[in-house]
Design a protein around this motif. Structure first.
Motif, short mmCIF file in Angstrom:
data_model
loop_
_atom_site.label_atom_id
_atom_site.label_comp_id
_atom_site.label_asym_id
_atom_site.label_seq_id
_atom_site.Cartn_x
_atom_site.Cartn_y
_atom_site.Cartn_z
N LEU A 84 0.83 -1.20 0.00
CA LEU A 84 0.00 0.00 0.00
C LEU A 84 0.87 1.25 0.00
N PHE A 85 1.93 1.23 0.77
CA PHE A 85 2.87 2.34 0.82
C PHE A 85 3.41 2.63 -0.57
N GLY A 86 3.80 1.57 -1.28
CA GLY A 86 4.30 1.75 -2.63
C GLY A 86 3.25 2.33 -3.56
N VAL A 87 2.00 1.91 -3.40
CA VAL A 87 0.91 2.45 -4.22
C VAL A 87 0.71 3.93 -3.93
N TRP A 88 0.67 4.29 -2.65
CA TRP A 88 0.53 5.69 -2.28
C TRP A 88 1.62 6.55 -2.91
N ALA A 89 2.82 5.97 -3.02
CA ALA A 89 3.97 6.76 -3.46
C ALA A 89 4.06 6.90 -4.97
N GLN A 90 3.30 6.12 -5.73
CA GLN A 90 3.50 6.07 -7.18
C GLN A 90 3.41 7.43 -7.85
N ARG A 91 2.39 8.21 -7.54
CA ARG A 91 2.25 9.50 -8.24
C ARG A 91 3.36 10.47 -7.83
N HIS A 92 3.85 10.34 -6.58
CA HIS A 92 4.95 11.19 -6.14
C HIS A 92 6.25 10.78 -6.84
N LEU A 93 6.45 9.48 -6.99
CA LEU A 93 7.63 9.00 -7.71
C LEU A 93 7.57 9.39 -9.18
N ALA A 94 6.37 9.32 -9.76
CA ALA A 94 6.22 9.72 -11.16
C ALA A 94 6.59 11.19 -11.34
N GLU A 102 15.22 11.10 -14.34
CA GLU A 102 15.97 9.93 -13.93
C GLU A 102 15.02 8.96 -13.22
N THR A 103 15.49 7.75 -12.96
CA THR A 103 14.70 6.75 -12.26
C THR A 103 14.48 7.18 -10.81
N ALA A 104 13.22 7.10 -10.35
CA ALA A 104 12.86 7.47 -8.98
C ALA A 104 12.51 6.21 -8.20
N GLN A 119 9.03 1.99 -7.71
CA GLN A 119 9.95 2.63 -8.65
C GLN A 119 9.19 3.14 -9.86
N VAL A 120 9.66 4.26 -10.39
CA VAL A 120 9.16 4.78 -11.66
C VAL A 120 10.38 5.08 -12.53
N ALA A 218 10.83 6.04 5.38
CA ALA A 218 11.27 5.61 4.05
C ALA A 218 12.25 6.64 3.51
N ALA A 219 12.77 6.33 2.34
CA ALA A 219 13.62 7.28 1.62
C ALA A 219 13.22 7.25 0.16
N ILE A 220 13.24 8.41 -0.48
CA ILE A 220 13.06 8.46 -1.93
C ILE A 220 14.40 8.85 -2.54
N SER A 221 14.62 8.37 -3.74
CA SER A 221 15.91 8.64 -4.38
C SER A 221 15.75 8.74 -5.88
N VAL A 222 16.75 9.35 -6.50
CA VAL A 222 16.90 9.30 -7.95
C VAL A 222 18.26 8.69 -8.24
#
Length: 270
Positions: A84-94, A102-104, A119-120, A218-222
């Motif tokens: 669910l966390f990954g689903v929530w994050a999809q639009r932010h990663l996009a 770059e890859t997020a 990942q996007v 969590a952490a987000i990265s490129v």
């Protein structure tokens, strides 16, 4: 931990959560007396809750010490939450992939490893850097791992590194604890981490933490070829990453997803 004061019909649920949270925050198993002190609950109540939670596998009692710790059923909750966390994050990663080109990635700390949960890919790039969703890496050589350890209590970070060691991945990997501890101090001070070819040669990764109620969840990265993610581009990129991490944090605190995310979640379960 303060005793629940809610007089409604869900008081028993709150008390059970008090017990689980006390065990989750403990450095090892807890005895009955300590659990009573931590939760502020009566002996009979704690004993009844422990019996129920043990029967469902959410706690277990060490047969030698007679102390209590979390049980395997807790892990049943982690996997769907992580999805669910990954689903929530999809639009932010996009959005991050779009602004960075770059890859997020989204990663969390799971025991002694970092696991990538969403990942996007970089749009309109022939050469993309992919760390596959589900991939587990040691934290010391990755930007996401560094940023998660930097905002974890230092004693806990030390215990993780004691278990994993600091094995060399490339010539740039930090392999001495004193150097790595200084790196964590730098990351905590500046609010971001960089993997400059430390996990994979010629690959650069920049990561920022995602906080919820002051905790790094969590952490987000490129990530991309080092030649594309040059230092001179870093300030602009970090401003965007910090903004997007704050937006993801706000959506997590709100505890809801948009319709698109709900549709994605349904597809995961079918």
């Amino acid at each position: 931990m303060a005793k629940s004061k809610n007089a409604s019909g869900v008081q028993s649920v709150e008390r059970a959560l008090d017990v689980l949270e006390a065990l989750a925050q403990a450095d090892g198993a807890l005895g009955l007396t300590t659990l009573i002190q931590e939760t502020g609950l009566p002996l009979a109540t704690v004993h009844r809750l422990l019996t129920t939670l043990a029967a469902r596998g959410y706690i277990r009692q060490d047969p030698e010490s007679r102390r209590y710790l979390l049980g395997p059923s807790v892990l049943k909750l982690r996997e769907p939450y992580t999805r669910l966390f990954g689903v929530w994050a999809q639009r932010h990663l996009a959005e991050l992939a779009d602004v960075s080109q770059e890859t997020a990635n989204l990663a969390v700390l799971d025991g002694s490893h970092v696991v990538y949960i969403a990942q996007v890919g970089a749009p309109q790039r022939r050469l993309r850097m992919f760390t596959h969703v589900g991939n587990r890496v040691l934290p010391h050589s990755s930007a996401v791992g560094k940023v998660l350890l930097a905002f974890t209590p230092r004693e806990e970070a030390e215990r993780i590194i004691e278990r994993t060691g600091l094995p060399r991945r490339t010539a740039a990997t930090i392999t001495e604890w004193e150097h790595f501890a200084t790196e964590l101090d730098t990351v905590a001070r500046q609010g971001y981490a960089v993997d400059a070819g430390e996990e994979e040669e010629a690959v650069r990764c920049i990561a920022v933490p995602v906080f919820v109620v002051g905790q790094p969840v969590a952490a987000i990265s490129v990530s991309g070829p080092a030649a594309r993610l040059e230092t001179r581009q870093q300030d602009r990129l970090l401003a965007e990453m910090t903004r997007i991490a704050a937006a993801l944090s706000a959506s997590l605190r709100a505890g809801h997803t948009d319709d698109e995310a709900l549709d994605q979640l349904k597809s995961v379960h079918t």
